[in-house]
Design an enzyme around this catalytic site. Structure first.
Site, PDB file in Angstrom:
ATOM      1  CE  LYS A  13      16.979   6.282  20.127  1.00  0.00           C
ATOM      2  NZ  LYS A  13      16.603   5.698  21.427  1.00  0.00           N
ATOM      3  NE  ARG A  88      20.910   9.655  24.063  1.00  0.00           N
ATOM      4  CZ  ARG A  88      21.135   8.536  23.385  1.00  0.00           C
ATOM      5  NH1 ARG A  88      21.630   8.578  22.177  1.00  0.00           N
ATOM      6  NH2 ARG A  88      20.858   7.378  23.930  1.00  0.00           N
ATOM      7  NE  ARG A 127      19.325  -2.495  23.709  1.00  0.00           N
ATOM      8  CZ  ARG A 127      19.033  -1.209  23.573  1.00  0.00           C
ATOM      9  NH1 ARG A 127      18.401  -0.779  22.508  1.00  0.00           N
ATOM     10  NH2 ARG A 127      19.355  -0.345  24.503  1.00  0.00           N
ATOM     11  NE  ARG A 160      23.979  -0.494  24.319  1.00  0.00           N
ATOM     12  CZ  ARG A 160      23.242   0.501  23.809  1.00  0.00           C
ATOM     13  NH1 ARG A 160      22.632   0.349  22.639  1.00  0.00           N
ATOM     14  NH2 ARG A 160      23.116   1.640  24.441  1.00  0.00           N
ATOM     15  NE  ARG A 171      21.505   3.672  27.838  1.00  0.00           N
ATOM     16  CZ  ARG A 171      21.090   2.571  27.237  1.00  0.00           C
ATOM     17  NH1 ARG A 171      21.060   1.416  27.878  1.00  0.00           N
ATOM     18  NH2 ARG A 171      20.714   2.609  25.992  1.00  0.00           N
TER      19      ARG A 171
HETATM   20  P1  AMP Z   1      22.591   4.722  22.418  1.00  0.00           P
HETATM   21  O1  AMP Z   1      23.197   3.538  21.750  1.00  0.00           O
HETATM   22  O2  AMP Z   1      22.033   5.712  21.460  1.00  0.00           O
HETATM   23  O3  AMP Z   1      21.614   4.337  23.507  1.00  0.00           O
HETATM   24  O4  AMP Z   1      23.791   5.485  23.156  1.00  0.00           O
HETATM   25  C1  AMP Z   1      24.604   4.856  24.143  1.00  0.00           C
HETATM   26  C2  AMP Z   1      25.313   5.908  24.968  1.00  0.00           C
HETATM   27  O5  AMP Z   1      26.160   6.719  24.130  1.00  0.00           O
HETATM   28  C3  AMP Z   1      24.410   6.921  25.669  1.00  0.00           C
HETATM   29  O6  AMP Z   1      23.884   6.423  26.897  1.00  0.00           O
HETATM   30  C4  AMP Z   1      25.373   8.088  25.873  1.00  0.00           C
HETATM   31  O7  AMP Z   1      26.271   7.854  26.933  1.00  0.00           O
HETATM   32  C5  AMP Z   1      26.162   8.078  24.570  1.00  0.00           C
HETATM   33  N1  AMP Z   1      25.479   8.888  23.542  1.00  0.00           N
HETATM   34  C6  AMP Z   1      24.897   8.459  22.386  1.00  0.00           C
HETATM   35  N2  AMP Z   1      24.365   9.481  21.693  1.00  0.00           N
HETATM   36  C7  AMP Z   1      24.607  10.594  22.428  1.00  0.00           C
HETATM   37  C8  AMP Z   1      24.284  11.976  22.267  1.00  0.00           C
HETATM   38  N3  AMP Z   1      23.583  12.419  21.195  1.00  0.00           N
HETATM   39  N4  AMP Z   1      24.695  12.832  23.221  1.00  0.00           N
HETATM   40  C9  AMP Z   1      25.403  12.421  24.284  1.00  0.00           C
HETATM   41  N5  AMP Z   1      25.725  11.134  24.521  1.00  0.00           N
HETATM   42  C10 AMP Z   1      25.328  10.216  23.603  1.00  0.00           C
END
Ligand code: AMP
Length: 216
Positions: A13, A88, A127, A160, A171
């Site tokens: 994404k 989400r 990654r 990360r 996740r």
């Molecule tokens: P991402 O980079 O989108 O994979 O997000 C990394 C982390 O940020 C996720 O595993 C969540 O802990 C938090 N996070 C990101 N977007 C959301 C969301 N829409 N709702 C809740 N937590 C989020």
């Protein structure tokens, strides 16, 4: 165009969003990036969010919804936006509908990038991103010439914390339980388009671009 990019962690994404924001000149709103920046700056919100991120869990809805609502109200979103990693949960999707309604807007399309689970795990494990300019690389798919430094700015490439095996698996579980039901939510709204994300980033970008060009 008001676009939602959906898909499990590792679906690509972020990669697609950064290509699309340049092509269509609309802001890329990544809740993950917003949280990571807040963690880096050690703001109160960042300290709170980190507790959940480190465990691979979702940051509570009220925090996340507040951030996105404020961001969507900014002037640069008037001509459209690209949401990456939000919504989400069903509660977030409903809140987004409310915000959009108040602004007199609607979601143009929810693009779901689906990827086989063995490929996802491989991608997450490979990654890395630049600690300085945040460019994302994948050591298994498209390794940079030097796997330790960024080709663009020379910054150090780091993994990360939440991409480490145990948290990444959590996740993926959280995605299945809390986020995948949203596919049905957007299907019912007739805005869902599924894309085969196994093809690699260039092929996926081409397909999404064609789709968005047709919507413009
Ligand atoms: P991402 O980079 O989108 O994979 O997000 C990394 C982390 O940020 C996720 O595993 C969540 O802990 C938090 N996070 C990101 N977007 C959301 C969301 N829409 N709702 C809740 N937590 C989020």
């Amino acid at each position: 165009m008001n676009i939602i990019l959906m898909g499990p962690p590792g679906a690509g994404k972020g990669t697609q969003a950064s290509l699309l924001k340049d092509k269509y000149n609309i802001p890329h709103i990544s809740t993950g990036d917003i949280f990571r920046e807040a963690v880096e700056k050690s703001t109160d919100m960042g300290i709170e969010a980190k507790k959940y991120m480190d465990k691979g869990q979702l940051v509570p809805d009220e925090v996340t919804i507040g951030i996105v609502s404020d961001r969507l109200a900014q002037g640069d979103c008037a001509k459209g936006f690209l949401l990456d990693g939000f919504p989400r949960t069903t509660v977030q999707a409903q809140a987004l509908d409310e915000v959009m309604k108040k602004m007199g807007k609607a979601i143009s399309v929810a693009v779901n990038i689906s990827v086989s689970s063995n490929i996802l795990i491989e991608r997450i494990a490979g990654r890395v991103s630049c600690g300085k300019c945040k460019t994302v690389y994948n050591l298994t798919l498209l390794p940079p010439d030097n796997t330790h430094t960024c080709v663009k700015c020379g910054g150090e490439l780091i993994q990360r914390d939440d991409d480490k095996a145990e948290t990444a698996l959590k996740r993926l579980e959280v995605y299945q339980a809390q986020t995948s039901p949203l596919l049905e939510y957007y299907e019912k709204q007739k805005v869902l388009v599924n894309i085969d994300g196994d093809k690699g980033s260039e092929g996926v970008f081409e397909i999404i671009s064609k789709l968005l060009d047709a919507l413009q």
